[in-house]
Design an enzyme around this catalytic site. Structure first.
Site, short mmCIF file in Angstrom:
data_model
loop_
_atom_site.label_atom_id
_atom_site.label_comp_id
_atom_site.label_asym_id
_atom_site.label_seq_id
_atom_site.Cartn_x
_atom_site.Cartn_y
_atom_site.Cartn_z
N ASP A 30 -14.08 -13.33 60.00
CA ASP A 30 -15.49 -13.36 59.64
C ASP A 30 -15.63 -14.00 58.25
O ASP A 30 -14.89 -13.67 57.33
CB ASP A 30 -16.04 -11.92 59.63
CG ASP A 30 -17.55 -11.88 59.59
OD1 ASP A 30 -18.16 -11.41 60.54
OD2 ASP A 30 -18.13 -12.33 58.56
N ASN A 86 -23.20 -6.29 68.24
CA ASN A 86 -24.64 -6.17 68.02
C ASN A 86 -25.45 -7.02 69.01
O ASN A 86 -25.11 -8.17 69.24
CB ASN A 86 -24.98 -6.62 66.60
CG ASN A 86 -24.25 -5.81 65.53
OD1 ASN A 86 -24.00 -4.62 65.71
ND2 ASN A 86 -23.90 -6.44 64.42
N HIS A 99 -20.36 -11.65 70.21
CA HIS A 99 -19.09 -11.51 69.49
C HIS A 99 -18.80 -10.04 69.26
O HIS A 99 -19.71 -9.23 69.12
CB HIS A 99 -19.14 -12.25 68.14
CG HIS A 99 -20.36 -11.97 67.34
ND1 HIS A 99 -21.58 -12.55 67.61
CD2 HIS A 99 -20.57 -11.14 66.29
CE1 HIS A 99 -22.48 -12.11 66.75
NE2 HIS A 99 -21.90 -11.23 65.94
N PHE A 100 -17.52 -9.73 69.22
CA PHE A 100 -17.06 -8.38 68.89
C PHE A 100 -16.50 -8.42 67.47
O PHE A 100 -15.65 -9.25 67.17
CB PHE A 100 -15.96 -7.93 69.86
CG PHE A 100 -16.48 -7.63 71.24
CD1 PHE A 100 -16.68 -8.65 72.16
CD2 PHE A 100 -16.78 -6.33 71.62
CE1 PHE A 100 -17.17 -8.39 73.43
CE2 PHE A 100 -17.27 -6.05 72.89
CZ PHE A 100 -17.47 -7.08 73.80
N HIS A 101 -17.01 -7.54 66.62
CA HIS A 101 -16.46 -7.39 65.27
C HIS A 101 -15.30 -6.40 65.34
O HIS A 101 -15.44 -5.32 65.93
CB HIS A 101 -17.48 -6.76 64.32
CG HIS A 101 -18.68 -7.59 64.01
ND1 HIS A 101 -18.76 -8.33 62.86
CD2 HIS A 101 -19.85 -7.77 64.66
CE1 HIS A 101 -19.95 -8.94 62.81
NE2 HIS A 101 -20.63 -8.61 63.90
P1 DGP Z 1 -23.87 -10.32 63.66
O1 DGP Z 1 -24.72 -9.79 62.56
O2 DGP Z 1 -23.30 -9.19 64.53
O3 DGP Z 1 -24.57 -11.38 64.47
O4 DGP Z 1 -22.60 -10.95 62.95
C1 DGP Z 1 -22.45 -12.29 62.66
C2 DGP Z 1 -21.24 -12.42 61.78
O5 DGP Z 1 -20.85 -13.79 61.76
C3 DGP Z 1 -21.46 -12.03 60.32
O6 DGP Z 1 -20.60 -10.91 60.02
C4 DGP Z 1 -21.05 -13.22 59.51
C5 DGP Z 1 -20.34 -14.12 60.48
N1 DGP Z 1 -20.57 -15.54 60.31
C6 DGP Z 1 -21.77 -16.15 60.19
N2 DGP Z 1 -21.61 -17.49 60.06
C7 DGP Z 1 -20.27 -17.72 60.11
C8 DGP Z 1 -19.48 -18.89 60.04
O7 DGP Z 1 -19.96 -20.01 59.92
N3 DGP Z 1 -18.12 -18.72 60.13
C9 DGP Z 1 -17.54 -17.48 60.30
N4 DGP Z 1 -16.23 -17.44 60.35
N5 DGP Z 1 -18.28 -16.37 60.35
C10 DGP Z 1 -19.62 -16.48 60.27
#
Ligand code: DGP
Length: 142
Positions: A30, A86, A99-101
Site C-alpha cells: 500500500d 471496504n 482489494h483486500f488490505h
Molecule cells: P480503500 O480505502 O479501501 O479503497 O483503500 C485504498 C488503498 O489504496 C489506500 O490504503 C491507499 C492505497 N493506494 C491508493 N493509491 C495507490 C497507488 O497509486 N499505489 C498503491 N500502491 N497504493 C495506493
C-alpha cells in the site's frame, strides 16, 4: 471508462512494490501504509466491489490473501493482522477496484488503524432478530 489505479498497476503502467503476482491477481505494498508490511491483494480484472466478485476469482483471492498473510507473519512477527475489505464510500472505499488490505499490527508500534468494535446499541426483540435472520437466509436459499 477510465482504468482504475490498480488496473494500471496490474498492467505495469504505474509502478508499485509488487510482492506476488499470478494470472488472476497481484499483491503490492500500500502506498499509504498504516503499518510496516501493509499489503493489498487485488484482482487483475477491474471488479468494483464484493457484490460484483465472481466465486472463482473470490476463492483465488482468499487463497493469495492467506499466502501473503503468512509471508508477512514470517517476515515481521506482528502480534496481530487485520484483513479488511471496504465496499462503498460510506465504508471507506476510496479505490473502486476491489482489494483486500492485509494490515499487520504491532504491540510496540503505533498504527493509524483506529479500529473500533462497538456492539449495536439497539435492543432488538427476538421477533425482530428472527426477521433479520430470515431476510438474509431467504436470499441465500438456492
Ligand atoms: P480503500 O480505502 O479501501 O479503497 O483503500 C485504498 C488503498 O489504496 C489506500 O490504503 C491507499 C492505497 N493506494 C491508493 N493509491 C495507490 C497507488 O497509486 N499505489 C498503491 N500502491 N497504493 C495506493
Amino acid at each position: 471508462m477510465s482504468k482504475t489505479i490498480f488496473e494500471q498497476i496490474a498492467e505495469g503502467d504505474i509502478p508499485a512494490n509488487i510482492v506476488y503476482e499470478d494470472d488472476v491477481c497481484i499483491a503490492f505494498m500500500d502506498a499509504f501504509p498504516l503499518s510496516k508490511g501493509h499489503t493489498l491483494v487485488v484482482p487483475r480484472k477491474p471488479i468494483e466491489n464484493i457484490y460484483d466478485l465472481d466465486e472463482e476469482t473470490g476463492a483465488h483471492l482468499i487463497k493469495v490473501v492467506t499466502k501473503v498473510a503468512n509471508a508477512i507473519k514470517d517476515a515481521f512477527s506482528p502480534e496481530g493482522l487485520n484483513v479488511v475489505q471496504n465496499n462503498g464510500a460510506f465504508a471507506s472505499q476510496s479505490v473502486y477496484h476491489i482489494h483486500f488490505h492485509l494490515i499487520p499490527r504491532y504491540k510496540e508500534e503505533y498504527d493509524g488503524f483506529g479500529y473500533k468494535w462497538e456492539q449495536d446499541e439497539k435492543k432488538r426483540s427476538d421477533e425482530e432478530k428472527t426477521e433479520i435472520e430470515n431476510a438474509i437466509r431467504d436470499r441465500l436459499d438456492a
